[in-house]
Design a protein around this motif. Sequence first.
Motif, mmCIF file in Angstrom:
data_model
loop_
_atom_site.group_PDB
_atom_site.id
_atom_site.type_symbol
_atom_site.label_atom_id
_atom_site.label_comp_id
_atom_site.label_asym_id
_atom_site.label_seq_id
_atom_site.Cartn_x
_atom_site.Cartn_y
_atom_site.Cartn_z
ATOM 1 N N ILE A 1 0.840 -1.198 0.000
ATOM 2 C CA ILE A 1 0.000 0.000 0.000
ATOM 3 C C ILE A 1 0.878 1.252 0.000
ATOM 4 O O ILE A 1 0.635 2.201 -0.745
ATOM 5 N N LYS A 2 1.905 1.251 0.834
ATOM 6 C CA LYS A 2 2.817 2.394 0.927
ATOM 7 C C LYS A 2 3.506 2.634 -0.420
ATOM 8 O O LYS A 2 3.595 3.780 -0.884
ATOM 9 N N ARG A 3 3.950 1.568 -1.068
ATOM 10 C CA ARG A 3 4.624 1.688 -2.366
ATOM 11 C C ARG A 3 3.679 2.299 -3.403
ATOM 12 O O ARG A 3 4.058 3.190 -4.163
ATOM 13 N N GLN A 4 2.432 1.840 -3.432
ATOM 14 C CA GLN A 4 1.461 2.370 -4.388
ATOM 15 C C GLN A 4 1.148 3.838 -4.097
ATOM 16 O O GLN A 4 1.018 4.643 -5.021
ATOM 17 N N ALA A 5 1.050 4.193 -2.829
ATOM 18 C CA ALA A 5 0.780 5.584 -2.457
ATOM 19 C C ALA A 5 1.930 6.492 -2.889
ATOM 20 O O ALA A 5 1.702 7.578 -3.438
ATOM 21 N N VAL A 6 3.159 6.053 -2.662
ATOM 22 C CA VAL A 6 4.331 6.847 -3.063
ATOM 23 C C VAL A 6 4.355 7.002 -4.580
ATOM 24 O O VAL A 6 4.578 8.096 -5.099
ATOM 25 N N LEU B 1 -5.120 7.416 -0.204
ATOM 26 C CA LEU B 1 -5.268 6.260 -1.096
ATOM 27 C C LEU B 1 -6.321 5.299 -0.556
ATOM 28 O O LEU B 1 -7.218 4.865 -1.285
ATOM 29 N N LEU B 2 -6.232 4.973 0.720
ATOM 30 C CA LEU B 2 -7.175 4.026 1.318
ATOM 31 C C LEU B 2 -8.578 4.613 1.415
ATOM 32 O O LEU B 2 -9.568 3.900 1.192
ATOM 33 N N ARG B 3 -8.696 5.924 1.713
ATOM 34 C CA ARG B 3 -10.018 6.560 1.730
ATOM 35 C C ARG B 3 -10.682 6.455 0.360
ATOM 36 O O ARG B 3 -11.865 6.143 0.247
ATOM 37 N N ASP B 4 -9.905 6.703 -0.697
ATOM 38 C CA ASP B 4 -10.455 6.620 -2.056
ATOM 39 C C ASP B 4 -10.897 5.191 -2.380
ATOM 40 O O ASP B 4 -11.968 4.990 -2.950
ATOM 41 N N LEU B 5 -10.083 4.201 -2.007
ATOM 42 C CA LEU B 5 -10.455 2.802 -2.258
ATOM 43 C C LEU B 5 -11.718 2.416 -1.497
ATOM 44 O O LEU B 5 -12.615 1.762 -2.046
ATOM 45 N N LEU B 6 -11.803 2.811 -0.236
ATOM 46 C CA LEU B 6 -12.989 2.500 0.564
ATOM 47 C C LEU B 6 -14.218 3.208 0.007
ATOM 48 O O LEU B 6 -15.315 2.632 -0.028
ATOM 49 N N GLU B 7 -14.047 4.438 -0.437
ATOM 50 C CA GLU B 7 -15.163 5.198 -1.010
ATOM 51 C C GLU B 7 -15.678 4.527 -2.282
ATOM 52 O O GLU B 7 -16.879 4.434 -2.502
#
Length: 84
Positions: free
Chosen positions: A57-62, A71-77
């Motif tokens: 997750i960290k790698r994708q966010a970077v 990133l996680l808020r967008d995925l959950l949304e």
Amino acid sequence: MSAKKVNFGKKPEALQPVDLEQWVSDRESVVSQPEQAQPEKMKRLTLDIPESLHKAIKRQAVDAGVTMADLLRDLLEQHYGTKQ
């Protein structure tokens, strides 16, 4: 003794600079901008995940240039509903 937890929401957006010449010549058009709606109250979610998943997750966010939280808020949304 436990520490008090403080909720920090998303970083506020920067305000647009005001064109001073326009403000002096036509003050009403600049000053009477509509107010933005108040952001929705944020709630904290604590979740235990494997270290390998955290790294992915960290790698994708970077790579995307965003925070892990955004990133996680967008995925959950996308999965659980639309923004109000």
